[in-house]
Enzyme design. Structure first.
Site, mmCIF file in Angstrom:
data_model
loop_
_atom_site.group_PDB
_atom_site.id
_atom_site.type_symbol
_atom_site.label_atom_id
_atom_site.label_comp_id
_atom_site.label_asym_id
_atom_site.label_seq_id
_atom_site.Cartn_x
_atom_site.Cartn_y
_atom_site.Cartn_z
ATOM 1 N N GLU A 1 -31.860 -71.713 -70.836
ATOM 2 C CA GLU A 1 -32.872 -72.096 -71.819
ATOM 3 C C GLU A 1 -32.770 -73.578 -72.179
ATOM 4 O O GLU A 1 -33.786 -74.270 -72.324
ATOM 5 C CB GLU A 1 -32.719 -71.248 -73.094
ATOM 6 C CG GLU A 1 -32.848 -69.752 -72.857
ATOM 7 C CD GLU A 1 -31.510 -69.063 -72.631
ATOM 8 O OE1 GLU A 1 -31.337 -67.937 -73.133
ATOM 9 O OE2 GLU A 1 -30.631 -69.645 -71.960
ATOM 10 N N LEU B 1 -10.145 -61.504 -44.993
ATOM 11 C CA LEU B 1 -10.905 -61.135 -46.187
ATOM 12 C C LEU B 1 -11.363 -62.346 -47.006
ATOM 13 O O LEU B 1 -11.466 -62.272 -48.224
ATOM 14 C CB LEU B 1 -10.096 -60.183 -47.080
ATOM 15 C CG LEU B 1 -9.651 -58.866 -46.441
ATOM 16 C CD1 LEU B 1 -8.892 -58.026 -47.448
ATOM 17 C CD2 LEU B 1 -10.835 -58.088 -45.879
#
Length: 354
Positions: free
Chosen positions: A55, A214
């Site tokens: 905002e 990973l």
């Protein structure tokens, strides 16, 4: 303003919010636009924790601030009402004299939970809520899971052959190495997925047989925290994961048997399901999402307890005739994609079902 216009501008908020996917933890994904007489005059999104909220970015992007007093601010999540690393967005909206706020979803975290809307209404601002509410909740499904379910959002992922096998038999895996059911395009996509989740989990059997890293190598972004669920704690010392790059955790019943330098070792209680203990640990750590890549035992353990939210399954075209059976799962299919080597199906778990 017509409902169709509300949806159009909320869609833009979601497009902006998605630009920061995987980068805002522990904060949610938020985009905002400011509209004057049907035209966007300012927009922005929250880039990462500690940076300006969406905002505020949108407000400060408006060239003629005098237009704010006759504009509408759109945002996909309720403006915050508390002081954190940045001041409350609701206060900034009030200070700028913006008369109308259109929001997609209520922030259900304890610090906000309607307080942002209340602050705006008390100041005389007109607040319109639940515009594209389902879409606005979905983009922040990880944020909502940790606040409402008190556990991370859980994404399951696996690839299976045309005849329903997730991999070779154990003996063949140990001698021949991992089996690639999918192609390079799918592997790039998986690395993109890894970059959007906070933690990634595999079982000890997968570590011993496949020796995975990973991490994120074929995409840009932060690698997830690596987790291993190994009941025995018997893990080879010469693992690719022993690179001391990033945090990693081993969950086991036998903590004294783990030989992984730099890893945090968590001893599990045999009287409680391992999945629940892992999730409790991650929740207390503030982890919002968990990406489970296997193997079959770990996937089936979470599925049997109904502890999953989303499943991403690659169906390869190769026939194996034997091997480790792929998990069986229900849920509602929400997406399907075709690749040259496989078909991807994405499911959401339906509440009340495993």
């Amino acid at each position: 303003m017509a409902g169709e216009d509300h949806l159009k501008f909320m869609k833009r908020c979601l497009e902006l919010a998605s630009k920061a996917e995987g980068m805002t933890y522990p904060n949610p994904l938020v985009g905002s636009v400011i509209v004057h007489e049907g035209k966007i005059i300012g927009e922005g999104y929250h880039m990462k924790a500690g940076c300006r909220h969406a905002e505020v970015v949108a407000i400060e992007s408006v060239r003629d601030r005098e237009l704010l007093s006759s504009s509408t601010l759109y945002v996909n999540l309720e403006p915050c009402s508390h002081y954190g690393k940045t001041p409350p967005c609701a206060d900034r909206i009030v200070a700028e004299g913006i008369p109308v706020v259109v929001a997609g979803a209520t922030d259900t975290s304890a610090k906000v939970s309607g307080k942002g809307f209340a602050r705006l209404r008390e100041a005389g601002c007109r607040v319109i809520t639940d515009i594209a509410g389902d879409e606005c909740r979905f983009i922040n499904r990880r944020f909502f899971a940790v606040n409402e379910k008190k556990r991370p959002y859980i994404v399951l992922k696996w690839a299976q052959s045309a005849d329903g096998f997730i991999g070779r038999d154990r003996e063949k895996r140990m001698t021949d190495g991992p089996l690639w059911i999918t192609g390079s395009s799918e592997r790039i996509l998986v690395h993109k997925w890894r970059a959007t989740e906070q933690a990634i989990l595999v079982g000890g059997e997968t570590v011993r047989a496949d020796n995975p890293k990973l991490n994120v190598r074929e995409w840009t972004g932060t690698s997830p925290i690596r987790l291993i669920l190994s009941g025995s704690g018997d893990l080879p010392a010469c693992l690719a994961m022993n690179d001391l790059i990033g945090p990693q955790v081993v969950f086991t019943f036998f903590a004294d048997k783990v030989n992984m330098p730099g890893s945090v070792v968590v001893k599990l209680n045999k009287n409680e399901p391992s999945a629940i203990q892992v999730l409790d640990y991650l929740y207390k750590w503030g982890i919002q999402s968990l990406f489970i890549e296997g193997g079959a035992a770990v996937l089936n353990h979470f599925i049997s307890l109904g502890l999953w939210d989303e499943a991403r399954i690659f169906h390869g075209y190769e026939v194996l005739t034997s091997g480790v059976k792929a998990p069986s799962i229900g849920g509602k299919m929400i997406q399907k994609h075709e690749f040259s080597s496989s078909r991807l199906e994405i499911f959401l778990r339906e509440e009340g079902k495993k």
